[in-house]
Design a protein around this motif. Structure first.
Motif, mmCIF file in Angstrom:
data_model
loop_
_atom_site.group_PDB
_atom_site.id
_atom_site.type_symbol
_atom_site.label_atom_id
_atom_site.label_comp_id
_atom_site.label_asym_id
_atom_site.label_seq_id
_atom_site.Cartn_x
_atom_site.Cartn_y
_atom_site.Cartn_z
ATOM 1 N N ARG A 1 4.257 13.010 -9.466
ATOM 2 C CA ARG A 1 3.595 11.950 -8.694
ATOM 3 C C ARG A 1 2.292 11.542 -9.369
ATOM 4 N NH1 ARG A 1 2.977 11.162 -2.706
ATOM 5 N NH2 ARG A 1 2.364 8.970 -2.586
ATOM 6 N N ASN A 2 1.992 10.248 -9.349
ATOM 7 C CA ASN A 2 0.700 9.783 -9.859
ATOM 8 C C ASN A 2 -0.020 8.966 -8.785
ATOM 9 O OD1 ASN A 2 1.531 7.020 -9.952
ATOM 10 N ND2 ASN A 2 2.486 7.361 -11.942
ATOM 11 N N SER A 3 -1.264 8.596 -9.048
ATOM 12 C CA SER A 3 -2.060 7.921 -8.018
ATOM 13 C C SER A 3 -1.651 6.469 -7.797
ATOM 14 C CB SER A 3 -3.545 7.995 -8.381
ATOM 15 O OG SER A 3 -3.748 7.395 -9.642
ATOM 16 N N PRO B 1 5.479 10.837 1.172
ATOM 17 C CA PRO B 1 4.451 11.511 1.975
ATOM 18 C C PRO B 1 3.182 11.722 1.137
ATOM 19 C CG PRO B 1 6.526 12.735 2.052
ATOM 20 C CD PRO B 1 6.691 11.646 1.041
ATOM 21 N N ARG B 2 2.044 11.687 1.796
ATOM 22 C CA ARG B 2 0.756 11.810 1.112
ATOM 23 C C ARG B 2 0.648 13.086 0.276
ATOM 24 N NH1 ARG B 2 -4.501 9.730 4.078
ATOM 25 N NH2 ARG B 2 -2.912 8.191 4.532
ATOM 26 N N GLU C 1 0.822 -1.207 0.000
ATOM 27 C CA GLU C 1 0.000 0.000 0.000
ATOM 28 C C GLU C 1 0.859 1.261 0.000
ATOM 29 O OE1 GLU C 1 -3.350 -0.081 -0.259
ATOM 30 O OE2 GLU C 1 -3.058 -2.237 -0.418
ATOM 31 N N LYS C 2 2.016 1.169 0.646
ATOM 32 C CA LYS C 2 2.835 2.360 0.843
ATOM 33 C C LYS C 2 4.040 2.413 -0.084
ATOM 34 C CE LYS C 2 1.794 2.055 5.705
ATOM 35 N NZ LYS C 2 2.312 0.986 6.508
ATOM 36 N N GLN C 3 4.324 1.339 -0.796
ATOM 37 C CA GLN C 3 5.545 1.303 -1.582
ATOM 38 C C GLN C 3 5.432 2.041 -2.915
ATOM 39 O OE1 GLN C 3 6.326 -2.900 -1.687
ATOM 40 N NE2 GLN C 3 7.367 -2.849 0.268
ATOM 41 N N VAL C 4 6.580 2.486 -3.392
ATOM 42 C CA VAL C 4 6.674 3.164 -4.681
ATOM 43 C C VAL C 4 7.533 2.279 -5.584
ATOM 44 C CG1 VAL C 4 7.394 5.268 -5.867
ATOM 45 C CG2 VAL C 4 6.539 5.399 -3.513
#
Length: 130
Positions: free
Chosen positions: A118-120, A93-94, A24-27
């Protein structure tokens, strides 16, 4: 009748759940090292590669590298073929809207890609060069 006071959850289930939580948090960054006319090209990534938020001091750190070796080891780049590898970073960060891809190393030639929007999905494809 046996009463189990603390349920035992199979290790595999715990690991797969943990992976989903972390995903959920990874890029994820798919990197292309463009085709080169030179034979014997070598490439590697350093653990000190980050995604740096352009509006705060936040740095997402490298968690996993796929299809590329980590310093001090080298990966041979195929002659005249684009070379793809994938890097997984901790979350941004969000409120981050753009970030730099930056390899911070004690020598020349660290990879750097400026102002990635950044993208969703937090999955990116970038082209890098030395």
């Amino acid at each position: 009748m046996e009463v189990i006071s603390k349920p035992i959850i199979a290790k595999e289930i715990l690991e797969s759940l943990q992976t989903k939580i972390e995903e959920e948090k990874q890029v994820i960054v798919h990197c292309c090292f463009p085709a080169s006319p030179f034979l014997g090209n070598l490439i590697r990534i350093w653990n000190t590669t980050y995604l740096v938020d352009n509006t705060s001091s936040h740095k997402s750190k490298l968690i996993h590298a796929e299809n590329i070796t980590i310093y001090p080891n080298w990966t041979v780049v195929p002659f005249m073929k684009d070379f793809w590898f994938t890097l997984v970073f901790s979350g941004l960060p969000r409120d981050c809207t753009s970030f730099d891809f930056k390899e911070i190393i004690p020598e020349e030639g660290g990879f750097f890609v400026k102002s990635i929007k950044r993208n969703s999905s937090d999955i990116y494809r970038i082209k890098i060069s030395e």
